[in-house]
Design a protein around this motif. Structure first.
Motif, short mmCIF file in Angstrom:
data_model
loop_
_atom_site.label_atom_id
_atom_site.label_comp_id
_atom_site.label_asym_id
_atom_site.label_seq_id
_atom_site.Cartn_x
_atom_site.Cartn_y
_atom_site.Cartn_z
N GLY A 58 35.37 34.23 47.88
CA GLY A 58 35.48 34.41 49.33
C GLY A 58 36.39 33.34 49.90
O GLY A 58 37.50 33.15 49.44
N ASN A 59 35.89 32.61 50.89
CA ASN A 59 36.66 31.52 51.48
C ASN A 59 36.25 30.16 50.91
O ASN A 59 36.63 29.12 51.44
CB ASN A 59 36.48 31.50 53.00
N VAL A 60 35.49 30.15 49.83
CA VAL A 60 35.03 28.91 49.22
C VAL A 60 35.89 28.61 47.99
O VAL A 60 35.95 29.41 47.06
CB VAL A 60 33.54 29.00 48.82
N VAL A 61 36.53 27.45 48.00
CA VAL A 61 37.35 27.00 46.87
C VAL A 61 36.56 25.91 46.16
O VAL A 61 36.22 24.89 46.76
CB VAL A 61 38.71 26.46 47.34
N LEU A 62 36.24 26.16 44.88
CA LEU A 62 35.41 25.24 44.11
C LEU A 62 36.22 24.51 43.06
O LEU A 62 37.12 25.09 42.45
CB LEU A 62 34.28 26.02 43.42
N THR A 63 35.88 23.25 42.85
CA THR A 63 36.51 22.44 41.81
C THR A 63 35.50 21.42 41.29
O THR A 63 34.60 21.01 42.02
CB THR A 63 37.78 21.73 42.31
N ARG A 64 35.68 21.02 40.04
CA ARG A 64 34.84 19.97 39.47
C ARG A 64 35.28 18.59 39.93
O ARG A 64 34.55 17.63 39.83
CB ARG A 64 34.90 20.04 37.93
N ARG A 82 45.42 32.30 48.84
CA ARG A 82 45.82 33.69 48.59
C ARG A 82 44.70 34.46 47.90
O ARG A 82 44.50 35.65 48.15
CB ARG A 82 47.10 33.72 47.76
N HIS A 83 43.95 33.79 47.03
CA HIS A 83 42.80 34.45 46.42
C HIS A 83 41.75 34.78 47.49
O HIS A 83 41.12 35.84 47.44
CB HIS A 83 42.16 33.57 45.34
N ALA A 84 41.56 33.89 48.46
CA ALA A 84 40.62 34.17 49.55
C ALA A 84 41.05 35.44 50.30
O ALA A 84 40.22 36.28 50.64
CB ALA A 84 40.54 32.98 50.51
N THR A 85 42.34 35.59 50.50
CA THR A 85 42.87 36.79 51.15
C THR A 85 42.62 38.02 50.27
O THR A 85 42.29 39.10 50.78
CB THR A 85 44.37 36.63 51.44
N LEU A 122 49.95 37.79 42.19
CA LEU A 122 50.00 37.95 43.64
C LEU A 122 49.67 36.64 44.37
O LEU A 122 50.07 36.45 45.51
CB LEU A 122 49.05 39.06 44.09
N ALA A 123 48.94 35.74 43.71
CA ALA A 123 48.62 34.45 44.31
C ALA A 123 49.67 33.39 43.97
O ALA A 123 49.55 32.25 44.40
CB ALA A 123 47.24 33.99 43.85
N ASP A 124 50.70 33.75 43.23
CA ASP A 124 51.80 32.89 42.78
C ASP A 124 51.36 32.03 41.60
O ASP A 124 50.74 30.98 41.76
CB ASP A 124 52.35 32.01 43.91
N LEU A 125 51.70 32.51 40.43
CA LEU A 125 51.35 31.83 39.18
C LEU A 125 51.75 30.35 39.18
O LEU A 125 50.98 29.49 38.78
CB LEU A 125 52.05 32.50 37.99
N ASP A 126 52.96 30.09 39.60
CA ASP A 126 53.48 28.72 39.55
C ASP A 126 52.65 27.77 40.41
O ASP A 126 52.33 26.67 39.99
CB ASP A 126 54.95 28.67 39.97
N GLU A 127 52.31 28.20 41.61
CA GLU A 127 51.51 27.33 42.49
C GLU A 127 50.11 27.14 41.94
O GLU A 127 49.46 26.13 42.23
CB GLU A 127 51.48 27.89 43.91
N GLY A 128 49.62 28.09 41.16
CA GLY A 128 48.32 27.95 40.53
C GLY A 128 48.35 27.12 39.26
O GLY A 128 47.32 26.85 38.65
N GLY A 129 49.54 26.73 38.84
CA GLY A 129 49.68 25.91 37.64
C GLY A 129 49.68 26.70 36.34
O GLY A 129 49.49 26.13 35.26
N TYR A 130 49.92 28.01 36.41
CA TYR A 130 49.93 28.84 35.21
C TYR A 130 51.32 28.86 34.58
O TYR A 130 52.32 28.89 35.28
CB TYR A 130 49.54 30.29 35.55
N ARG A 131 51.33 28.87 33.26
CA ARG A 131 52.59 29.05 32.52
C ARG A 131 52.83 30.54 32.34
O ARG A 131 51.90 31.29 32.05
CB ARG A 131 52.50 28.38 31.16
N ARG A 132 54.04 30.94 32.50
CA ARG A 132 54.40 32.35 32.27
C ARG A 132 54.59 32.55 30.77
O ARG A 132 55.34 31.82 30.15
CB ARG A 132 55.66 32.71 33.03
N ARG A 133 53.90 33.53 30.24
CA ARG A 133 54.00 33.82 28.80
C ARG A 133 54.54 35.22 28.61
O ARG A 133 54.21 36.13 29.36
CB ARG A 133 52.63 33.73 28.14
N SER A 134 55.34 35.37 27.59
CA SER A 134 55.91 36.68 27.28
C SER A 134 54.84 37.57 26.68
O SER A 134 53.91 37.10 26.03
CB SER A 134 57.05 36.54 26.27
#
Length: 155
Positions: A58-64, A82-85, A122-134
């Motif tokens: 929802g609108n809650v962003v959780l982190t350790r 973007r995930h909240a949206t 849709l949430a932008d992989l790069d901003e989420g820190g994900y590496r693009r893999r083939s």
């Protein structure tokens, strides 16, 4: 807070995704504070699942991570917003089975949960820190022949 962010906040309460996020934050003994754009930031989450630097319900962003670390800022926070949206558009808690189906598809395509996950794209992989893999069908190593030499391209 913009009108859209207010609407997202209301929709995510009504569709029960934000109350679920607050319940998970409470179960994980996270400290919840108000964040920008109607988000709620839950720091110090203690449950070992999911294995992620941050995740959104929802609108809650959780982190350790602790609030002092300043982890939920900048590009990562935009990604999580973007995930909240997405929760607002995917009928709230119904996003969870859709998200996990997208995880399965991504793992089948490339062996990683986020690289080919529609929601992460849709949430932008790069901003989420994900590496693009083939995809698995593109990744193949080519040993160059002696004529081609070591500078040959790998397909």
């Amino acid at each position: 807070m913009s009108g859209w962010q207010r609407a997202r906040r209301v929709v995510n309460y009504v569709n029960l995704s934000t109350p679920l996020g607050l319940l998970v934050a409470r179960l994980g003994r996270a400290r919840v504070t108000k964040g920008p754009g109607g988000l709620l930031l839950a720091h110090g989450y203690r449950i070992p699942f999911p294995v992620a630097g941050a995740f959104t319900l929802g609108n809650v962003v959780l982190t350790r991570r602790s609030e002092d670390e300043g982890y939920l800022t900048g590009p990562l926070l935009r990604h999580e917003a973007r995930h909240a949206t997405q929760y607002a558009f995917c009928l709230g808690v119904l996003m969870l089975p859709l998200y996990f189906a997208a995880v399965g598809v991504s793992v089948l395509i490339c062996g990683h949960h986020g690289s080919w996950n529609l929601f992460e794209w849709l949430a932008d992989l790069d901003e989420g820190g994900y590496r693009r893999r083939s995809p698995w069908w593109v990744r193949r190593t080519v040993i160059p022949s002696k004529e081609e030499g070591p500078d040959s391209s790998v397909v």
